[in-house]
Design a protein around this motif. Structure first.
Motif, PDB file in Angstrom:
ATOM      1  N   ILE A  37       0.751  -1.230  -0.104  1.00  0.00           N
ATOM      2  CA  ILE A  37       0.097  -0.066  -0.071  1.00  0.00           C
ATOM      3  C   ILE A  37       0.853   1.120  -0.107  1.00  0.00           C
ATOM      4  N   LEU A  38       0.625   2.154  -0.983  1.00  0.00           N
ATOM      5  CA  LEU A  38       1.502   3.181  -0.914  1.00  0.00           C
ATOM      6  C   LEU A  38       0.466   4.496  -1.044  1.00  0.00           C
ATOM      7  N   GLY A  39       0.902   5.254   0.269  1.00  0.00           N
ATOM      8  CA  GLY A  39       0.370   6.431   0.427  1.00  0.00           C
ATOM      9  C   GLY A  39       1.121   7.789  -0.113  1.00  0.00           C
ATOM     10  N   PHE A  40       0.261   8.750  -0.515  1.00  0.00           N
ATOM     11  CA  PHE A  40       0.741   9.969  -1.068  1.00  0.00           C
ATOM     12  C   PHE A  40       0.108  10.939  -0.275  1.00  0.00           C
ATOM     13  N   PRO A  41       0.867  11.648   0.540  1.00  0.00           N
ATOM     14  CA  PRO A  41       0.434  12.645   1.598  1.00  0.00           C
ATOM     15  C   PRO A  41       0.124  13.988   0.762  1.00  0.00           C
ATOM     16  N   ALA A  42      -0.842  14.669   0.959  1.00  0.00           N
ATOM     17  CA  ALA A  42      -1.234  16.029   0.512  1.00  0.00           C
ATOM     18  C   ALA A  42      -0.439  17.030   1.348  1.00  0.00           C
ATOM     19  N   LEU A  43      -0.109  16.619   2.626  1.00  0.00           N
ATOM     20  CA  LEU A  43       0.752  17.661   3.733  1.00  0.00           C
ATOM     21  C   LEU A  43       2.128  17.298   3.466  1.00  0.00           C
ATOM     22  N   PHE A  86       4.809  13.281   9.645  1.00  0.00           N
ATOM     23  CA  PHE A  86       4.155  13.201  10.956  1.00  0.00           C
ATOM     24  C   PHE A  86       2.825  12.289  10.861  1.00  0.00           C
ATOM     25  N   LEU A  87       2.543  11.869   9.578  1.00  0.00           N
ATOM     26  CA  LEU A  87       1.192  10.982   9.422  1.00  0.00           C
ATOM     27  C   LEU A  87       1.549   9.441   9.754  1.00  0.00           C
ATOM     28  N   GLN A  88       2.983   9.233   9.998  1.00  0.00           N
ATOM     29  CA  GLN A  88       3.328   7.628  10.303  1.00  0.00           C
ATOM     30  C   GLN A  88       2.601   7.157  11.474  1.00  0.00           C
ATOM     31  N   GLU A  89       2.691   7.953  12.722  1.00  0.00           N
ATOM     32  CA  GLU A  89       2.062   7.618  13.833  1.00  0.00           C
ATOM     33  C   GLU A  89       0.603   7.399  13.858  1.00  0.00           C
ATOM     34  N   ASP A  90      -0.148   8.467  13.059  1.00  0.00           N
ATOM     35  CA  ASP A  90      -1.490   8.579  13.137  1.00  0.00           C
ATOM     36  C   ASP A  90      -1.973   7.272  12.425  1.00  0.00           C
ATOM     37  N   ILE A  91      -1.389   6.932  11.339  1.00  0.00           N
ATOM     38  CA  ILE A  91      -1.687   5.443  10.566  1.00  0.00           C
ATOM     39  C   ILE A  91      -1.337   4.541  11.437  1.00  0.00           C
ATOM     40  N   ARG A  92      -0.415   4.246  12.285  1.00  0.00           N
ATOM     41  CA  ARG A  92      -0.201   3.071  13.041  1.00  0.00           C
ATOM     42  C   ARG A  92      -1.123   2.946  13.896  1.00  0.00           C
ATOM     43  N   LYS A  93      -1.816   3.953  14.404  1.00  0.00           N
ATOM     44  CA  LYS A  93      -2.993   3.798  15.566  1.00  0.00           C
ATOM     45  C   LYS A  93      -4.257   2.775  14.990  1.00  0.00           C
ATOM     46  N   PHE A  94      -4.278   2.914  13.582  1.00  0.00           N
ATOM     47  CA  PHE A  94      -5.278   2.134  12.976  1.00  0.00           C
ATOM     48  C   PHE A  94      -4.842   0.920  12.052  1.00  0.00           C
ATOM     49  N   ALA A  95      -3.735   1.015  11.575  1.00  0.00           N
ATOM     50  CA  ALA A  95      -3.379   0.091  10.746  1.00  0.00           C
ATOM     51  C   ALA A  95      -3.091  -1.369  11.459  1.00  0.00           C
ATOM     52  N   LYS A  96      -3.212  -2.422  10.963  1.00  0.00           N
ATOM     53  CA  LYS A  96      -3.063  -3.695  11.519  1.00  0.00           C
ATOM     54  C   LYS A  96      -1.972  -4.493  10.805  1.00  0.00           C
ATOM     55  N   GLN A  97      -1.438  -3.914   9.621  1.00  0.00           N
ATOM     56  CA  GLN A  97      -0.398  -4.710   9.069  1.00  0.00           C
ATOM     57  C   GLN A  97       0.873  -3.696   8.695  1.00  0.00           C
ATOM     58  N   ASP A  98       1.868  -4.121   8.255  1.00  0.00           N
ATOM     59  CA  ASP A  98       3.107  -3.258   7.854  1.00  0.00           C
ATOM     60  C   ASP A  98       3.511  -3.446   6.388  1.00  0.00           C
ATOM     61  N   ASN A  99       2.443  -3.286   5.708  1.00  0.00           N
ATOM     62  CA  ASN A  99       2.805  -3.540   4.116  1.00  0.00           C
ATOM     63  C   ASN A  99       2.423  -2.282   3.576  1.00  0.00           C
TER      64      ASN A  99
END
Length: 303
Positions: free
Chosen positions: A191-197, A201-214
């Motif tokens: 999964i590739l994410g393209f931040p608009a910001l 800093f979004l890494q930690e926000d995503i890790r709160k909800f994401a259940k995989q490391d892919n």
């Protein structure tokens, strides 16, 4: 709001050395006014608000917020009153000049315009209590709509047919959409994410909800930060629409698609990769951006 939706998947014929195959999932087409990830994020939040007998929804957003527009319509459609706390007190006198806010108001949304300094308190419990004393009891949805129920909705974007793809690409704002995609993706998928910001800093926000490391964030295609745009990006968005008949917005999907095409040109993807791009909507924001571009004498985005 419907229980389940299936999005149209279109192939994008882009010649390249490594035969990378591009497809786009048209989440922007699932609803005329609550398009893309905003529909997914609001679906279970609306259900929750109604199940606990809340009559009002309160949320936050900026001048041309997709989330504000979508929440206003979803509230109208679901019989819930909506309150938008808007960043920028100067906007109060210019509602009619703002296509997003005028649309939200036409849906019945009530506004509270606050300074940018006050807006920084949007997650502060004391500030929320002040809002409750002003508006009464309400169901709170955070800025951008991301919470556990939003992620649950975004987990429904992918289906069994999407297992053929090696890469899933999405733009990233608050991290809810990518988290949902991560949670329902297959182990062989990246999964590739393209931040608009701007920033990491979004890494930690995503890790709160994401259940995989892919997953991975691609950080270099923000064009200077949230809401920033230049002639190169405008030209790309218009060219892409003319070639493929697929509109892109300048805040999220345009930057993501520019990045994906650039990565293909730089041989980022392995040979014969199948790439699925999630079109998260946001097209209502084009009108507002064009007002800004007019004032700067820059080319306009085709609507």
């Amino acid at each position: 709001m419907q229980n389940s939706l299936t999005s149209l998947v279109q192939q994008i014929l882009l010649k390249n050395e490594k035969n990378v195959q591009l497809y786009i999932k048209r989440e922007d087409l699932i609803h005329p006014f609550i398009s893309g990830n905003k529909y997914r994020k609001l679906k279970y939040n609306i259900k929750k608000a109604k199940s606990i007998n809340k009559a009002k929804i309160l949320t936050f957003g900026g001048a041309y917020s997709n989330h504000i527009a979508a929440t206003a319509w979803a509230g109208k459609e679901s019989g819930l009153a909506t309150i938008g706390v808007i960043r920028g007190e100067e906007l109060e006198k210019r509602i009619n000049e703002n296509p997003t806010l005028s649309f939200a108001q036409s849906c019945g949304m009530q506004f509270l315009f606050i300074t940018r300094e006050e807006y920084r308190n949007k997650s502060n419990l004391e500030f929320i209590e002040i809002l409750k004393s002003k508006f009464g009891d309400f169901y709170l949805i955070p800025e951008g709509g991301t919470n556990e129920l939003a992620v649950k909705g975004c987990e429904e974007i992918l289906n069994d047919d999407d297992s053929i793809f090696n890469f899933i690409c999405t733009c990233v704002g608050t991290g809810g959409t990518i988290s949902g995609l991560i949670n329902t993706s297959e182990k062989h998928q990246k999964i590739l994410g393209f931040p608009a910001l701007k920033g990491d800093f979004l890494q930690e926000d995503i890790r709160k909800f994401a259940k995989q490391d892919n997953w991975r964030l691609i950080l270099q295609y923000h064009f200077g930060g949230y809401g920033k745009i230049n002639t190169e990006l405008i030209t790309f968005i218009n060219s892409f629409k003319n070639k493929y008949d697929i509109p892109l917005d300048p805040i999220y999907t345009g930057k993501m698609m520019f990045g994906i095409c650039d990565l293909i040109a730089k041989n980022y993807f392995p040979e014969n990769s199948k790439v699925l791009i999630i079109h998260t909507g946001g097209l209502q924001g084009i009108s507002g951006m064009n007002l800004r571009l007019k004032r700067k004498n820059l080319p306009l985005i085709e609507e």
